[in-house]
Design a protein around this motif. Sequence first.
Motif, PDB file in Angstrom:
ATOM      1  N   CYS A  31      47.744  23.047  21.282  1.00 25.55           N
ATOM      2  CA  CYS A  31      46.693  23.981  20.846  1.00 25.55           C
ATOM      3  C   CYS A  31      47.149  24.816  19.662  1.00 25.55           C
ATOM      4  O   CYS A  31      46.395  25.012  18.695  1.00 25.55           O
ATOM      5  N   LEU A  49      45.534  24.650  15.851  1.00 23.66           N
ATOM      6  CA  LEU A  49      44.989  25.857  15.219  1.00 23.66           C
ATOM      7  C   LEU A  49      45.852  26.345  14.052  1.00 23.66           C
ATOM      8  O   LEU A  49      45.650  27.433  13.525  1.00 23.66           O
ATOM      9  N   GLY A  76      45.480  35.108  16.433  1.00 23.36           N
ATOM     10  CA  GLY A  76      44.843  34.634  17.645  1.00 23.36           C
ATOM     11  C   GLY A  76      45.188  35.455  18.870  1.00 23.36           C
ATOM     12  O   GLY A  76      46.059  36.329  18.835  1.00 23.36           O
ATOM     13  N   HIS A 114      35.680  37.269  22.965  1.00 24.89           N
ATOM     14  CA  HIS A 114      35.122  36.497  21.846  1.00 24.89           C
ATOM     15  C   HIS A 114      34.513  37.425  20.795  1.00 24.89           C
ATOM     16  O   HIS A 114      34.707  37.231  19.583  1.00 24.89           O
ATOM     17  N   LYS A 167      36.011  37.614  17.067  1.00 31.58           N
ATOM     18  CA  LYS A 167      35.155  37.311  15.924  1.00 31.58           C
ATOM     19  C   LYS A 167      35.195  38.432  14.896  1.00 31.58           C
ATOM     20  O   LYS A 167      35.244  38.192  13.677  1.00 31.58           O
ATOM     21  N   TRP A 218      41.271  33.421  16.544  1.00 32.28           N
ATOM     22  CA  TRP A 218      40.879  32.361  17.472  1.00 32.28           C
ATOM     23  C   TRP A 218      41.303  32.751  18.896  1.00 32.28           C
ATOM     24  O   TRP A 218      42.065  33.689  19.086  1.00 32.28           O
ATOM     25  N   GLY A 242      34.455  26.291  27.055  1.00 29.99           N
ATOM     26  CA  GLY A 242      34.435  26.246  25.593  1.00 29.99           C
ATOM     27  C   GLY A 242      33.372  27.084  24.922  1.00 29.99           C
ATOM     28  O   GLY A 242      33.243  27.046  23.696  1.00 29.99           O
ATOM     29  N   ASP A 267      38.056  28.864  21.619  1.00 33.27           N
ATOM     30  CA  ASP A 267      38.182  27.674  20.775  1.00 33.27           C
ATOM     31  C   ASP A 267      38.759  26.507  21.563  1.00 33.27           C
ATOM     32  O   ASP A 267      38.323  25.359  21.431  1.00 33.27           O
ATOM     33  N   LEU A 268      39.764  26.825  22.383  1.00 34.20           N
ATOM     34  CA  LEU A 268      40.428  25.821  23.208  1.00 34.20           C
ATOM     35  C   LEU A 268      40.776  26.451  24.559  1.00 34.20           C
ATOM     36  O   LEU A 268      40.978  27.663  24.648  1.00 34.20           O
ATOM     37  N   THR A 328      37.572  21.613  24.969  1.00 36.63           N
ATOM     38  CA  THR A 328      36.979  22.244  23.786  1.00 36.63           C
ATOM     39  C   THR A 328      35.589  21.667  23.540  1.00 36.63           C
ATOM     40  O   THR A 328      35.274  20.554  23.977  1.00 36.63           O
ATOM     41  N   ASN A 381      34.735  21.778  20.237  1.00 36.62           N
ATOM     42  CA  ASN A 381      34.918  21.601  18.802  1.00 36.62           C
ATOM     43  C   ASN A 381      35.405  20.179  18.518  1.00 36.62           C
ATOM     44  O   ASN A 381      36.537  19.819  18.846  1.00 36.62           O
ATOM     45  N   LEU A 429      38.664  19.877  16.308  1.00 37.70           N
ATOM     46  CA  LEU A 429      39.885  20.160  17.054  1.00 37.70           C
ATOM     47  C   LEU A 429      40.200  19.028  18.033  1.00 37.70           C
ATOM     48  O   LEU A 429      41.362  18.659  18.218  1.00 37.70           O
TER      49      LEU A 429
END
Length: 383
Positions: free
Chosen positions: A63, A67, A127, A144, A148, A153, A179, A183-184, A205, A207, A210
């Motif tokens: 991970c 990232l 992160g 989150h 953001k 992340w 998810g 992100d993961l 995830t 994504n 990723l």
Amino acid sequence: MKAIPYGRQAITQEDIGAVVNVLKSDYLTQGPAVSEFEIAFAKYIGVKYAIAVANGTAALHLCTLALNVKPGDKVITTPITFAASANCVRYAGGEVVFADIDPETYLLDIKGVEKLLQSHPTGTFKGIIPVDFAGRAVDLEAFHKLAKEYDCWIIEDACHAPGGYFSDSAGENQICGNGLYADLAIFSFHPVKHIASGEGGMITTNNEELYKKLLLLRTHGITKDANLLIQHHGGWYYEMQELGFNYRLSDIQAALGNSQLKRADEGLERRKEIAKKYNRAFENIQFIHGQSGVVDGHAYHLYIIEVDNRLGLYNYLRENNIFSQVHYIPVHLMPYYEQFGWKEGDCPMAERYYERCLSLPMFPTLTNAEQDYVIGTIKSYYE
């Protein structure tokens, strides 16, 4: 009373049959059992993609690589976790910054994380790695929003919490690892976890970018996918496009994990029953300063009590064939991390928790008689 550990795997005849079927098949590794496990696990969690890997630590490492953690990058995590939650940042050359825990939940304190972010220039931290410690789900919606705002992340360490959830601001239950807000996310299939495969891990995830990167990094950075090749010399041809690792899961392990997954909900319900009984037994007891309690969405990998004279109780339980455990020694006080300047007093809530915490036997095959014996032995020590 026979020995009672703090955690124990349960292997059924169905599990054994699943492994034997693989042993009789054409593939022991890199075969169909791995993808079957990934698909089933993704469905169970409610996520688009799942990538099976060698263990939970490998999952964390991959991970950080996916990232793009680089030397000097600062990442925030909790000191009350297994060391791998922090070590994965170091594997990639990054710097670990520990934030204290909330003493009520034992989880990473979002207020402390917010203070860290506010007190440094935007971009200082890359992160956040929150941990669903003991099986209690982190409020990832709140994290989150914070991440953001500060362009960070999130890797959710959900090793303790398959099937766990938190309720979001709309009242919807958000399953750990789905998810939506991270992100993961990563899981572990160590024998004392909810789902055992001997060793093993999973990354989840939503994504796609990723996901594809993780597939590459899991297998030496090598691909045979014709759509990704720069050149193509023939059917044998492959390219190493990244510096990856051999972090694959074998079909033997995947078959065991997939068999165990089929009764994961049954095991989770039994863990909740055990937690309710512990909670009732220790409610309003003078020598209990804190306990995991009964919490909606808690997956109960561990059931923890906080007590005075923890060492005395720990030794007394061992003398009576009860093998409780301590989870965890604060990571920031490990000699390795002390060399970076971390010291006693940096995370006072985590350090106070460590002085008193004890994990009691918690596994689905724990019998009522065994749990009664554990409860009675603890009470007899203090009485």
